[in-house]
Motif scaffolding. Structure first.
Motif, PDB file in Angstrom:
ATOM      1  N   LYS A 254     -26.357 -11.672  -7.025  1.00 39.15           N
ATOM      2  CA  LYS A 254     -26.576 -11.895  -8.257  1.00 39.15           C
ATOM      3  C   LYS A 254     -27.778 -10.763  -8.005  1.00 39.15           C
ATOM      4  O   LYS A 254     -28.482  -9.741  -8.038  1.00 39.15           O
ATOM      5  CB  LYS A 254     -26.782 -12.744  -8.873  1.00 39.15           C
ATOM      6  CG  LYS A 254     -27.569 -12.568 -10.563  1.00 39.15           C
ATOM      7  CD  LYS A 254     -27.605 -11.156 -11.608  1.00 39.15           C
ATOM      8  CE  LYS A 254     -27.840 -10.016 -11.092  1.00 39.15           C
ATOM      9  NZ  LYS A 254     -27.604  -9.117 -12.194  1.00 39.15           N
ATOM     10  N   TYR A 255     -28.764 -11.757  -6.842  1.00 42.19           N
ATOM     11  CA  TYR A 255     -30.512 -11.475  -7.174  1.00 42.19           C
ATOM     12  C   TYR A 255     -31.311 -10.403  -5.411  1.00 42.19           C
ATOM     13  O   TYR A 255     -32.552 -10.429  -5.563  1.00 42.19           O
ATOM     14  CB  TYR A 255     -31.714 -13.009  -6.849  1.00 42.19           C
ATOM     15  CG  TYR A 255     -31.222 -13.157  -8.572  1.00 42.19           C
ATOM     16  CD1 TYR A 255     -30.038 -14.368  -8.441  1.00 42.19           C
ATOM     17  CD2 TYR A 255     -31.424 -13.157  -9.461  1.00 42.19           C
ATOM     18  CE1 TYR A 255     -28.990 -15.010  -9.691  1.00 42.19           C
ATOM     19  CE2 TYR A 255     -31.231 -13.848 -10.809  1.00 42.19           C
ATOM     20  CZ  TYR A 255     -30.351 -14.479 -10.897  1.00 42.19           C
ATOM     21  OH  TYR A 255     -30.339 -15.386 -11.939  1.00 42.19           O
TER      22      TYR A 255
ATOM     23  N   VAL B 251     -22.984 -24.379 -13.817  1.00 41.24           N
ATOM     24  CA  VAL B 251     -24.554 -23.767 -14.524  1.00 41.24           C
ATOM     25  C   VAL B 251     -25.816 -24.096 -14.704  1.00 41.24           C
ATOM     26  O   VAL B 251     -26.848 -24.011 -13.723  1.00 41.24           O
ATOM     27  CB  VAL B 251     -24.166 -23.483 -15.943  1.00 41.24           C
ATOM     28  CG1 VAL B 251     -25.304 -23.413 -17.018  1.00 41.24           C
ATOM     29  CG2 VAL B 251     -23.321 -22.222 -16.690  1.00 41.24           C
TER      30      VAL B 251
ATOM     31  N   LEU C 258     -27.314 -23.462 -10.845  1.00 41.98           N
ATOM     32  CA  LEU C 258     -27.626 -21.428 -10.658  1.00 41.98           C
ATOM     33  C   LEU C 258     -28.907 -21.874 -10.911  1.00 41.98           C
ATOM     34  O   LEU C 258     -29.357 -21.571 -10.853  1.00 41.98           O
ATOM     35  CB  LEU C 258     -26.937 -20.922 -11.018  1.00 41.98           C
ATOM     36  CG  LEU C 258     -26.635 -19.514 -10.787  1.00 41.98           C
ATOM     37  CD1 LEU C 258     -27.270 -19.381  -9.685  1.00 41.98           C
ATOM     38  CD2 LEU C 258     -26.230 -18.800 -11.954  1.00 41.98           C
ATOM     39  N   GLY C 259     -28.935 -22.793 -12.601  1.00 45.41           N
ATOM     40  CA  GLY C 259     -30.423 -22.861 -13.022  1.00 45.41           C
ATOM     41  C   GLY C 259     -31.109 -23.629 -12.483  1.00 45.41           C
ATOM     42  O   GLY C 259     -32.626 -22.474 -12.227  1.00 45.41           O
TER      43      GLY C 259
ATOM     44  N   VAL D 159     -32.136 -20.527  -9.540  1.00 43.53           N
ATOM     45  CA  VAL D 159     -33.506 -20.266  -9.934  1.00 43.53           C
ATOM     46  C   VAL D 159     -34.631 -19.676 -10.554  1.00 43.53           C
ATOM     47  O   VAL D 159     -35.321 -18.717  -9.962  1.00 43.53           O
ATOM     48  CB  VAL D 159     -31.872 -18.933 -10.853  1.00 43.53           C
ATOM     49  CG1 VAL D 159     -33.026 -17.587 -11.651  1.00 43.53           C
ATOM     50  CG2 VAL D 159     -30.817 -18.765 -10.395  1.00 43.53           C
TER      51      VAL D 159
ATOM     52  N   THR E 272     -33.796 -14.889 -14.048  1.00 46.22           N
ATOM     53  CA  THR E 272     -32.996 -15.324 -15.699  1.00 46.22           C
ATOM     54  C   THR E 272     -31.387 -15.558 -15.478  1.00 46.22           C
ATOM     55  O   THR E 272     -30.302 -15.497 -14.613  1.00 46.22           O
ATOM     56  CB  THR E 272     -32.432 -13.873 -16.550  1.00 46.22           C
ATOM     57  OG1 THR E 272     -34.169 -13.632 -16.937  1.00 46.22           O
ATOM     58  CG2 THR E 272     -32.213 -15.093 -17.820  1.00 46.22           C
ATOM     59  N   VAL E 273     -30.632 -16.916 -16.072  1.00 47.03           N
ATOM     60  CA  VAL E 273     -29.812 -17.257 -16.034  1.00 47.03           C
ATOM     61  C   VAL E 273     -28.833 -17.800 -17.187  1.00 47.03           C
ATOM     62  O   VAL E 273     -29.495 -18.224 -18.258  1.00 47.03           O
ATOM     63  CB  VAL E 273     -28.821 -19.116 -15.181  1.00 47.03           C
ATOM     64  CG1 VAL E 273     -27.999 -19.097 -15.753  1.00 47.03           C
ATOM     65  CG2 VAL E 273     -29.513 -18.632 -13.718  1.00 47.03           C
TER      66      VAL E 273
ATOM     67  N   ALA F  63     -27.730 -13.228 -14.814  1.00 48.25           N
ATOM     68  CA  ALA F  63     -26.833 -13.474 -14.744  1.00 48.25           C
ATOM     69  C   ALA F  63     -26.756 -14.107 -15.866  1.00 48.25           C
ATOM     70  O   ALA F  63     -26.520 -15.642 -16.152  1.00 48.25           O
ATOM     71  CB  ALA F  63     -27.180 -14.367 -13.131  1.00 48.25           C
TER      72      ALA F  63
ATOM     73  N   VAL G 291     -23.408 -15.795 -17.652  1.00 48.71           N
ATOM     74  CA  VAL G 291     -21.793 -16.583 -17.097  1.00 48.71           C
ATOM     75  C   VAL G 291     -21.500 -17.048 -18.663  1.00 48.71           C
ATOM     76  O   VAL G 291     -21.519 -17.098 -19.556  1.00 48.71           O
ATOM     77  CB  VAL G 291     -22.759 -18.208 -16.458  1.00 48.71           C
ATOM     78  CG1 VAL G 291     -21.382 -18.983 -16.384  1.00 48.71           C
ATOM     79  CG2 VAL G 291     -23.292 -17.953 -15.258  1.00 48.71           C
TER      80      VAL G 291
END
Ligand SMILES: NC(=O)C1=CN([C@@H]2O[C@H](COP(=O)(O)OP(=O)(O)OC[C@H]3O[C@@H](n4cnc5c(N)ncnc54)[C@H](OP(=O)(O)O)[C@@H]3O)[C@@H](O)[C@H]2O)C=CC1
Ligand SMILES: O=C(O)[C@H](O)CS(=O)(=O)O
Length: 483
Positions: A282-283, A307, A310-311, A314, A372-373, A393, A395
């Motif tokens: 993604k990044y 979630v 990942l949060g 990130v 961003t998530v 991103a 989800v």
């Protein structure tokens, strides 16, 4: 601005035509997206000068094609070595004009050089065939010959590697080349060209035409009958324009276009591996690659943990100028790119998405957006249908394999897709069901010179890299001999 180059002459603002460096009548400023500073005034050439470059490539063609594959390979390998010997300078120029973190820029230089090495080797294995005749006195032979003058149009996001991925097979096959880099990132192309000439490329074999008139310069490449092949990386929208323009002369086309990559995590996946894979997919390049994960689907059983992890990861990413080694996310390329990212965020939040990390512009400068998530993405959100080309991103929770494959395939694009599972049967079922040219299984990084890179549907035509990548620069000739 000073780039602290070991070889300052590699910061080359001029264009290259027939072995001569051309300043042109006009200039186009190259600015550093990290700071807004002007780093060079690049030659802003016209369609008439593009014609001169095409003529130069056409004139240089026969002698270059007459070289042995080994002679061409030796020059290409010297070019490869010079790219790596000057990797730091090339990376600093790349980061200055495009913005990506310096570590990624160094990686791109090595990635670009790997295509030059790969096709130096492949060019020596362009085999033909001898086929048993259809009549006693007939012999059938198949020759492969260079197609001729190759036109190339490349984007700003990989200003070294996207040219290398095209020029290497073209020159290895015995073709000559006219490259038109994006207006915002011409300096990586001219630096590469300086090293190509140092390596021994004859005048006219490699030409780089810089300029702001993307439509006019591109139209000349499409419509000039001396150009027998056009290779393009960029948006699907521009790809359609080029395809229409190339119809006039039936010019052979390769198109690496936009994407909308799904990233799917099944319940049986390795959670940490999936999180790390999602970060990479993604990044990378701040989300500005055509194979970036554009939408993330996580099955019920892992969704909440994924979630959260990942949060956390990130939120810890550092945003800032690419020349600062400690930064992982650099600036977006320009204001339109920022506007698109902001519009996608606003649309998602406006439809009820939940912000997990980031979600705003960074105080680092006007072109920086925090990674961003978003969770709880609602159907119809633009993030799911359009390529964001930025560090967001989204989800989405899913329930069944059938459901997620249908969602993953519900797009006009078909470049890259990713999925994580440790189930053998599911690996085969999902890999075969995904309508994409490239599929990553339990990995978020798929790009390498050894593999065929390319998409289906609206993501393009042809493949770059691998043993397939040279075929698009060759013509097959069938010789029927009566003996
Ligand atoms: N498949 C991929 O790898 C890439 C896909 N994209 C997709 O494209 C979107 C827009 O990015 P962007 O860089 O603007 O992509 P574009 O397709 O607009 O630009 C790609 C290249 O094409 C040139 N170009 C633009 N218009 C024409 C034209 N009419 N005739 C000939 N050449 C033209 C550009 O020149 P100039 O920039 O000087 O105008 C650039 O060199 C991204 O959001 C992404 O979705 C973008 C980059 C790479
Ligand atoms: O154009 C791109 O985005 C590149 O093809 C991505 S990659 O080759 O570096 O994966």
């Amino acid at each position: 601005m000073s780039l602290d180059l070991a070889r300052p002459e590699l910061l080359e603002p001029r264009a290259l035509i027939a072995g001569a460096w051309i300043a042109g009548q006009n200039r186009s400023d190259v600015t550093n997206p990290a700071t807004g500073e002007v780093i060079a005034h690049a030659a802003d050439l016209t369609a008439a000068e593009m014609r001169q470059a095409i003529d130069a490539a056409h004139d240089a063609g026969p002698a270059w094609a007459a070289r042995t594959a080994r002679e061409r390979a030796d020059i290409l390998m010297r070019w490869h070595d010079l790219m790596l010997d000057n990797q730091e300078d090339l990376a600093r120029i790349l980061t200055a004009e495009m913005g990506k973190p310096i570590a990624e820029a160094r990686g791109e230089i090595a990635y670009g050089a790997s295509f030059i090495r790969w096709f130096a080797e492949e060019g020596r294995r362009v085999y033909g065939d001898i086929i048993p005749g259809h009549q006693p006195d007939k012999r059938i032979m198949v020759l492969k010959q260079p197609i001729g003058v190759v036109g190339s149009i490349t984007p700003w996001n990989f200003p070294n590697a996207m040219i290398a991925r095209k020029v290497a097979p073209a020159l290895a096959a015995g073709c000559t080349f006219v490259g038109r880099p994006a207006e915002s990132t011409p300096l990586s192309a001219t630096a590469m060209a300086r090293l190509g000439h140092e390596a021994g490329l004859p005048d006219g074999v490699l030409n780089i035409v810089t300029g702001s008139d993307s439509a006019g310069l591109g139209a000349e490449l499409c419509r000039n009958p001396k150009v027998r092949k056009l290779t393009f990386t960029g948006s699907t929208e521009v790809g359609r324009i080029l395809m229409r323009q190339c119809a006039q002369n039936i010019t052979k086309l390769s198109l690496e276009l936009g994407g909308n990559a799904p990233f799917i995590v099944f319940d049986d996946a390795d959670l940490e591996a999936a999180v790390q894979g999602a970060i990479m997919a993604k990044y990378r390049n701040g989300g500005q690659t055509c194979v970036c994960a554009n939408r993330i689907y996580v099955q019920d059983g892992l969704h909440d943990a994924f979630v959260e992890r990942l949060g956390e990861a990130v939120a810890a990413m550092k945003v800032g100028p690419g020349l600062d080694e400690t930064n992982q996310i650099g600036p977006l390329i320009d204001q339109p790119a920022m506007d698109k990212v902001q519009a996608h965020l606003d649309d998602a939040v406006g439809r009820g998405a939940r912000l997990v990390a980031g979600g705003r512009r960074s105080d680092q400068g006007p072109l920086y957006f925090e990674p961003t998530v978003l969770a709880d993405i609602q159907p119809g959100t633009r993030l799911l249908a359009e390529e964001t080309f930025g560090p967001i991103a989204p989800v989405v929770r899913f329930h069944s394999e059938t459901e997620v494959i249908a969602m993953a395939n519900a797009t006009e694009f078909g470049l890259a897709a990713y999925f994580y599972t440790r189930d053998l049967g599911r690996s085969w079922r999902v890999a075969e069901a995904l309508e994409y040219g490239i599929v990553g299984l339990n990995t978020g990084l798929i790009s390498t010179a050894e593999a065929p890179f390319g998409g289906v549907k609206a993501s393009g035509l042809g493949r770059e890299g691998s043993r397939y990548g040279i075929d698009d620069f060759l013509e097959i000739k069938y010789l029927c001999a009566a003996v």
